[in-house]
Design an enzyme around this catalytic site. Structure first.
Site: not given
Ligand code: IFM
Length: 761
Positions: A338-339, A477, A589-590
């Site tokens: 999704w990046d 995640e 995580k984010q």
């Molecule tokens: O897409 C990301 C994910 O959101 C977090 N782990 C790394 C992936 C790739 O950059």
């Protein structure tokens, strides 16, 4: 040799003045050159030694040379078997012997060293001086590019000088096959043909090298396939220049195309190859540069971001996309996440619409893979792969080893489903900003319809009368198998509504296309009412008394742990706290709800958005490099400029830190770079788009004296210059549009029109 000189302006270059073998592999990522078809890491031509090695888990590479070709995937011999981007032979390797002794980067004898990315011309330049044990001083300067104007072409130049002493010199320019993941089919003097073992793809590289010495071309000595050698007696002040060019092609029987590319290069000569490449880069910078005065670090971060994003894309190939590390390293095996849609697409849509279109067409061409995934898991429509390679099939490994050697399940491939809404979001955003009706008619509408079908089947009605999306992973995640993740539910509902609109738009404007598509997809006349109903019934999740959206069902009841001790780490928090404890905590995580605010900034009123930002930012470990730029974007939009700038600077450090963390060796973090651009343009400059034009809501950090950039909107190009005291906009291309700044709306009418709107600082 003026072409070998780095640019004077420090704002247009990235420098590495010292050689640090420990961080070399990370530096090689950031100094990569790429054109979206070919990518070459910034490894030195003459490294300290060869790169074959036994497996060693406690050593890091001091050099990790890689050339990648976009879309060239094979399934290597690791477990579980998933496709990986294949490294091809190192076509830049050089060995120089002085009186029989190999010249190699070695601290003991190194007199000086620099590596420079010349952003403006899209070049990597290196310069090193070395004293041999015999006291001879040699200087080697190099230049490399992969052409932005003719993507199949690469050029390497190496200028060798003896500054003092005399020596018998041999210079060998030979392909290094030891780093390649391909099987050689046939190697000739100036052409190699390889193939991938499992996927049966072919790659050809045609190569020619020449050496100019004393104003003449020196013929090479005994040659092997793809190897050229010269020998001479060097005297102080003497020099020689190696020029090596390649033509590359992949696909069926690619030799003729590779040869044709090399012929084109030799037909115009190295100087014209360099000039047309630089001219293509100049055009890209003209369209995409973000100039900041008053804050050199921010300027550097944005040029680095625009440089790598420009390098990563290929508007001429609709069958490849951009992996998480693009073509700059092996990280994530070249897989696309999704990046690309959520972090990178906005840059391309606004600054390089043709590249955005090609990237979205990759999703269009991989619809069959997405349909197969949905069908396999029992859903309708199209469900995009969490990680995809060339075909669109799911390529997420089911299990991986953690740093302690334990096998851990990877659930993202099955459960991280928001990517399907992220793709729809990017389609819609591109359509709205570009006005590309042909794309929307021929591809975008179908993506929206098929993904809406997925969500309508995936969000199941519950006894409460609401639709629930259970058992997913949101962007955060750390929490797996959760129900009603706010990000997923709300973006799914949003994309269901956009599908309703897209289908109606198609029927109204292109009835024949609509009928043909409906027949092909077996779309019933009233199916869009199902999507609308599903969107209306989507479980909104709990909102606390203070207006905080619960990230997923049950989140508020989890243990509240202070993330501060973990925020400086990159990865491995569950190694410290244990997976179960992290899962049972509110640690993120984010960005998750914060990412939702980033995508749908009008979803909540400003006070509620700020409350949500504060709540979740206080629980975020930023364990993913995607996180900080997203926080910067949202904080900037909220007017939290100082906080935003802190996140922006921390995000910029992901790939530019003086002491990079180990993951940096795997390539630059593309999503971070896209996020930084969004933080600057959508955040600090406050750019958004409306039906009739563009809105600017600038809140520049105090040190940013001016910020200048261009926006592409519906066939127009607008030059925007912001300062602490006002906005100036110039219509450079296209018809009139409305510009909104603060409460004011002005018409930017006619080509060349300029408006200046003062603002109180
Ligand atoms: O897409 C990301 C994910 O959101 C977090 N782990 C790394 C992936 C790739 O950059």
């Amino acid at each position: 040799m003026e072409v070998l000189l780095p640019p004077d302006d420090p704002a247009w270059r990235l420098d590495e003045p010292v050689y640090q073998p420990r961080y070399e592999a990370a530096a090689e990522s950031r100094f990569s050159v790429s054109n979206g078809f070919l990518g070459v890491r910034g490894s030195r031509e003459a490294s300290r030694g060869p790169t074959w090695a036994a497996w060693l888990h406690n050593f890091s590479w001091s050099s990790w040379p890689r050339t990648f070709v976009a879309g060239l995937f094979d399934i290597p011999n690791f477990t579980p078997p998933v496709p990986a981007l294949v490294p091809v032979a190192d076509w830049m390797r050089v060995r120089i012997h002085l009186d029989g002794a190999l010249l190699r980067l070695d601290h003991g004898t190194l007199l000086g060293h620099s590596r420079t990315l010349d952003y403006r011309r899209g070049l990597l330049l290196t310069d090193w001086r070395q004293r041999t044990v015999a006291g001879v001083v040699a200087r080697v300067r190099t230049l490399r590019l992969v052409s932005q104007s003719d993507r199949a072409i690469g050029l390497q130049m190496l200028h060798f000088e003896l500054e003092s002493g005399a020596a018998a010199v041999t210079l060998e320019a030979a392909f290094d096959h030891s780093v390649s993941g391909l099987e050689a089919v046939r190697l000739d003097a100036d052409m190699g043909l390889w193939r991938t073992e499992q996927t049966g793809q072919e790659l050809a590289i045609a190569c020619a090298a020449d050496l100019a010495r004393g104003g003449h071309d020196a013929p090479p000595g005994a040659t092997a396939p793809l190897a050229w050698t010269w020998g001479w007696t060097g005297q102080a002040g003497g020099s020689a220049t190696l020029r090596r060019m390649i033509g590359v092609a992949r696909g069926a029987s690619p030799q003729a195309a590779a040869r044709a590319a090399l012929d084109r290069a030799y037909g115009i000569g190295w100087r014209a190859v360099l000039d047309s490449h630089a001219a293509a880069w100049a055009q890209r910078w003209q369209a995409a540069d973000v100039e900041i005065t008053g804050d050199p670090a921010a300027q550097q971060a944005l040029r680095f971001a625009v440089y790598h994003m420009t390098s990563a894309a290929n508007p001429d190939d609709e069958h490849v996309s951009i992996g998480a590390r693009a073509l700059t390293g092996d990280g994530y095996l070249g897989h696309v996440f999704w990046d690309t849609e959520s972090y990178l697409l906005p840059f391309y849509t606004v600054a390089w619409p043709a590249a955005a279109r090609a990237l979205l067409m990759y999703r269009y061409h991989s619809l069959d893979g997405a349909r197969a995934k949905a069908a396999k898991l029992g859903w309708r429509g199209a469900m995009y792969a969490w990680e995809s390679a060339d075909t669109g099939a799911e390529t997420t490994p089911d299990q991986v080893l953690d740093p302690l050697g334990r096998l851990v399940d990877v659930l993202t491939g099955k459960l991280e489903q928001h990517i399907t809404a992220d793709v729809s979001y990017a389609v819609w955003q591109y359509w709205q900003i570009s006005g590309d009706a042909a794309f929307q008619r021929d591809a975008g509408a179908e993506i929206l319809i098929e993904t809406a079908r997925f969500w309508a089947s995936r969000a199941l009605p519950g006894p409460d009368g609401l639709r629930h999306i259970r058992n997913v992973i949101g962007p955060d995640e750390f929490h797996e198998g959760v129900d009603d993740n706010a990000y997923t539910n709300r973006l799914a509902a949003w994309s269901l509504r956009r599908a309703v609109e897209a289908e109606a738009w198609l029927r109204q404007n292109w009835p024949d296309h609509a009928a043909a598509l409906a027949a092909r997809l077996q779309l019933s006349a009233d199916e869009s009412t199902v999507w609308a109903a599903a969107a209306d019934a989507m479980a909104p999740g709990v909102t606390s008394a203070s207006g905080i959206l619960e990230q997923f069902e049950g989140y508020f009841a989890l243990e509240d742990i202070d993330p501060t001790p973990f925020a400086a780490r990159q990865g491995g928090i569950d190694m410290v706290l244990g997976h179960a404890r992290v899962q049972g905590s509110q640690l993120l995580k984010q960005a998750d709800v914060v990412a939702l605010l980033g995508l749908l900034p009008d979803m909540l009123p400003p006070a509620a958005a700020k409350a949500n930002f504060d709540y979740y930012a206080a629980r975020c470990t930023h364990d993913s490099s995607l996180s900080r730029p997203m926080h910067a974007l949202v904080a900037a939009r909220l007017g939290e400029t100082e906080t935003a700038l802190r996140f922006f600077r921390e995000g910029a450090g992901t790939d530019l830190a003086a002491t990079p963390e180990p993951a940096a060796a795997g390539g630059v973090r593309m999503a971070t770079l896209g996020g930084l651009w969004q933080a600057a343009v959508f955040g600090f400059a406050g750019v958004s788009f409306n039906a009739d034009g563009i809105t600017l809501a600038p809140q520049l950090p105090p040190d940013w004296q001016t910020m200048t950039f261009r926006l592409h909107w519906q066939g127009r190009r607008v030059l925007v210059r912001l300062s602490q005291t006002g906005v100036q906009a110039t219509l450079e291309h296209g018809d009139a549009l409305t510009l909104r700044v603060g409460g004011a709306a002005v018409v930017l009418g006619g080509l060349g029109a300029v408006v200046a709107i003062p603002q109180t600082p």
